[in-house]
Design a protein around this motif. Sequence first.
Motif, PDB file in Angstrom:
ATOM      1  N   TYR A  43      16.772 -35.468 -17.563  1.00 48.36           N
ATOM      2  CA  TYR A  43      15.656 -36.200 -18.168  1.00 48.36           C
ATOM      3  C   TYR A  43      16.109 -37.577 -18.640  1.00 48.36           C
ATOM      4  CZ  TYR A  43      13.464 -31.607 -18.199  1.00 48.36           C
ATOM      5  OH  TYR A  43      12.954 -30.391 -17.822  1.00 48.36           O
ATOM      6  N   ILE A  44      17.272 -37.598 -19.266  1.00 51.23           N
ATOM      7  CA  ILE A  44      17.814 -38.870 -19.758  1.00 51.23           C
ATOM      8  C   ILE A  44      18.062 -39.816 -18.587  1.00 51.23           C
ATOM      9  CG2 ILE A  44      19.853 -39.929 -20.826  1.00 51.23           C
ATOM     10  CD1 ILE A  44      19.946 -37.402 -22.659  1.00 51.23           C
ATOM     11  N   ALA A  45      18.652 -39.310 -17.521  1.00 43.74           N
ATOM     12  CA  ALA A  45      18.941 -40.140 -16.348  1.00 43.74           C
ATOM     13  C   ALA A  45      17.651 -40.683 -15.732  1.00 43.74           C
ATOM     14  CB  ALA A  45      19.723 -39.334 -15.319  1.00 43.74           C
ATOM     15  N   LEU A  46      16.625 -39.847 -15.650  1.00 41.52           N
ATOM     16  CA  LEU A  46      15.345 -40.276 -15.096  1.00 41.52           C
ATOM     17  C   LEU A  46      14.737 -41.390 -15.941  1.00 41.52           C
ATOM     18  CD1 LEU A  46      12.945 -39.941 -13.137  1.00 41.52           C
ATOM     19  CD2 LEU A  46      12.055 -38.220 -14.716  1.00 41.52           C
ATOM     20  N   LEU A  47      14.699 -41.197 -17.248  1.00 39.46           N
ATOM     21  CA  LEU A  47      14.119 -42.205 -18.130  1.00 39.46           C
ATOM     22  C   LEU A  47      14.911 -43.510 -18.082  1.00 39.46           C
ATOM     23  CD1 LEU A  47      13.124 -40.000 -21.201  1.00 39.46           C
ATOM     24  CD2 LEU A  47      11.610 -41.014 -19.486  1.00 39.46           C
ATOM     25  N   GLU A  48      16.233 -43.410 -18.059  1.00 37.64           N
ATOM     26  CA  GLU A  48      17.053 -44.623 -17.988  1.00 37.64           C
ATOM     27  C   GLU A  48      16.865 -45.356 -16.667  1.00 37.64           C
ATOM     28  OE1 GLU A  48      20.953 -43.160 -18.923  1.00 37.64           O
ATOM     29  OE2 GLU A  48      20.655 -43.463 -21.086  1.00 37.64           O
ATOM     30  N   GLN A  49      16.741 -44.602 -15.575  1.00 34.57           N
ATOM     31  CA  GLN A  49      16.501 -45.208 -14.263  1.00 34.57           C
ATOM     32  C   GLN A  49      15.170 -45.964 -14.263  1.00 34.57           C
ATOM     33  OE1 GLN A  49      16.241 -42.346 -11.074  1.00 34.57           O
ATOM     34  NE2 GLN A  49      15.356 -43.817  -9.672  1.00 34.57           N
ATOM     35  N   ILE A  50      14.148 -45.350 -14.814  1.00 30.34           N
ATOM     36  CA  ILE A  50      12.826 -45.989 -14.873  1.00 30.34           C
ATOM     37  C   ILE A  50      12.876 -47.231 -15.762  1.00 30.34           C
ATOM     38  CG2 ILE A  50      10.455 -45.701 -15.687  1.00 30.34           C
ATOM     39  CD1 ILE A  50      10.695 -42.744 -14.777  1.00 30.34           C
ATOM     40  N   MET A  51      13.542 -47.121 -16.907  1.00 36.67           N
ATOM     41  CA  MET A  51      13.637 -48.272 -17.811  1.00 36.67           C
ATOM     42  C   MET A  51      14.395 -49.429 -17.154  1.00 36.67           C
ATOM     43  SD  MET A  51      14.248 -46.239 -21.392  1.00 36.67           S
ATOM     44  CE  MET A  51      14.647 -47.690 -22.338  1.00 36.67           C
TER      45      MET A  51
END
Length: 119
Positions: A43-51
């Motif tokens: 989840y953290i990786a997904l959110l950071e990628q999107i940001m």
Amino acid sequence: MQYGNEEERSLIDKFVMYPILLTVFHRDLQVVNRSPFKLKQPYIALLEQIMNQISKDLYDVRVELRKRKIKVMDGQKDNDVTEYEIFIRGYREIMRFPNVHLKNKAETLMMSYLRGASQ
């Protein structure tokens, strides 16, 4: 009176929306970090990628606005409306966005970024 063309209006809209999205995703990232998920990292990786993608897109919009001599001043919230002062090649304009519109547009953009990240 509207001074910018449709493409410039789209750039201004993106310039307004991208910081809102970054704020929302940042808050969500904080919630995920504090949550009791057993596997937080995906989840953290997904959110950071999107940001990161939104930050890149915002940078590109800023560069294009600068080329076109368009400046957007920070929004001023007033009850149900957020107001932005826009300078387009020397002309001053006030753009007002209902907060409901900003919220709905943010949800739509979030969905498109989430779909894009999952592909």
